[in-house]
Design an enzyme around this catalytic site. Sequence first.
Site, mmCIF file in Angstrom:
data_model
loop_
_atom_site.group_PDB
_atom_site.id
_atom_site.type_symbol
_atom_site.label_atom_id
_atom_site.label_comp_id
_atom_site.label_asym_id
_atom_site.label_seq_id
_atom_site.Cartn_x
_atom_site.Cartn_y
_atom_site.Cartn_z
ATOM 1 N N ASP A 31 0.852 -1.188 0.000
ATOM 2 C CA ASP A 31 0.000 0.000 0.000
ATOM 3 C C ASP A 31 0.889 1.241 0.000
ATOM 4 O O ASP A 31 2.041 1.193 0.471
ATOM 5 C CB ASP A 31 -0.926 0.013 1.221
ATOM 6 N N HIS B 9 -4.656 10.597 5.703
ATOM 7 C CA HIS B 9 -3.578 9.800 6.304
ATOM 8 C C HIS B 9 -2.863 10.480 7.466
ATOM 9 O O HIS B 9 -2.088 9.831 8.177
ATOM 10 C CB HIS B 9 -2.551 9.376 5.245
ATOM 11 N N GLU C 213 0.799 5.767 0.449
ATOM 12 C CA GLU C 213 0.097 7.023 0.711
ATOM 13 C C GLU C 213 0.769 8.095 -0.139
ATOM 14 O O GLU C 213 1.978 8.007 -0.434
ATOM 15 C CB GLU C 213 0.146 7.399 2.189
ATOM 16 N N HIS D 137 -5.633 6.346 7.494
ATOM 17 C CA HIS D 137 -4.941 5.461 6.565
ATOM 18 C C HIS D 137 -3.445 5.500 6.860
ATOM 19 O O HIS D 137 -2.881 6.546 7.167
ATOM 20 C CB HIS D 137 -5.178 5.916 5.125
ATOM 21 N N ASP E 186 -2.309 -0.598 6.669
ATOM 22 C CA ASP E 186 -3.266 -1.023 5.648
ATOM 23 C C ASP E 186 -2.784 -2.267 4.909
ATOM 24 O O ASP E 186 -3.583 -3.118 4.518
ATOM 25 C CB ASP E 186 -3.521 0.113 4.662
#
EC number: 2.7.7.7
Length: 235
Positions: free
Chosen positions: A7, A57, A9, A153, A158
Site C-alpha cells: 500500500d 492519512h 500514501e 490510513h 493497511d
Amino acid sequence: MRQIVLDTETTGLEPEQGHRVIEIGCVELENRELTGRHYHVYINPEREVEDSAVEVHGITNEFLADKPVFRDVADDFLAFIRGAELVIHNAPFDVGFMDHEFSLLNAGYPLTREICGVTDSLVLARKKHPGQKNNLDVLCRRYGIDNSNRELHGALLDAEILAMVYLAMTGGQTALSLDEAGAGQAGGSEIERLSADRQPLPVLEASEEEVKCHREFLDRMAEKTQVVWDQRLNS
C-alpha cells in the site's frame, strides 16, 4: 509462492498533476503465511502535501521534511518487491504512482509489471461480492477482521490488514494474528501430500460375529420400516 501485500500514501490523487508517494508499506507472504519480513518507509515528496490528503492519512509536510527522497530508497524498495506477486487494493492507483516515481529518476528503472505480477484485490472483491461496497473497512467487517486501530490510513497498517482480508477472501483463512512488531502467522495449514510409494492402508474385514450382530440389527429395523441398507446388501 512469494507475495508482497503493498500500500502507498500520496500527496494527492493524480501523479499526472505532480503528486508524489510519501509512504510505502509492504508485508511478505510465503505460501500464504506471513513471514515477518516487511518494508516500510516515509518519503519526502519534494512538494507540499494537499490538505485533503492530510485529512485521510495524517502525514504532514513538517513530518516529512527530514525523510529521504525517493531516489534514496528506490533500489532497496525495488529489491524487496522484485519477482514477487504484488497484492494491492485498487492496484492501478498504487502501480501508477510507483511507475511515475521510477520514471522521474531517468535511470532506466523498469515498469512494475515488468518485474512483478500484480493482483488487484479490489477486482477480486468485486467479483466475489458484486454490487456491494468493497473498500477495506467494509471487507474487514464482512470477514470479521479487527481494524479498530485504523483511525487514519497508513501504508504499513493497511498492508497488514489487506493481507488478512486477502487470505480470508481467497482461501477461507481467517485465523491470522499480528504480533507486537506487526508481523504475523497465518492460522491455516498446508495440504499434506501423501507419497505414492507409501505402504497401503490395511483393510480390516468384519468378523463373523460382527456380521451376525449387524444382520440381527437390520432384521429388527426391518420390522418397523423399510431398510435400504438391507436391499443394498442383498443386491
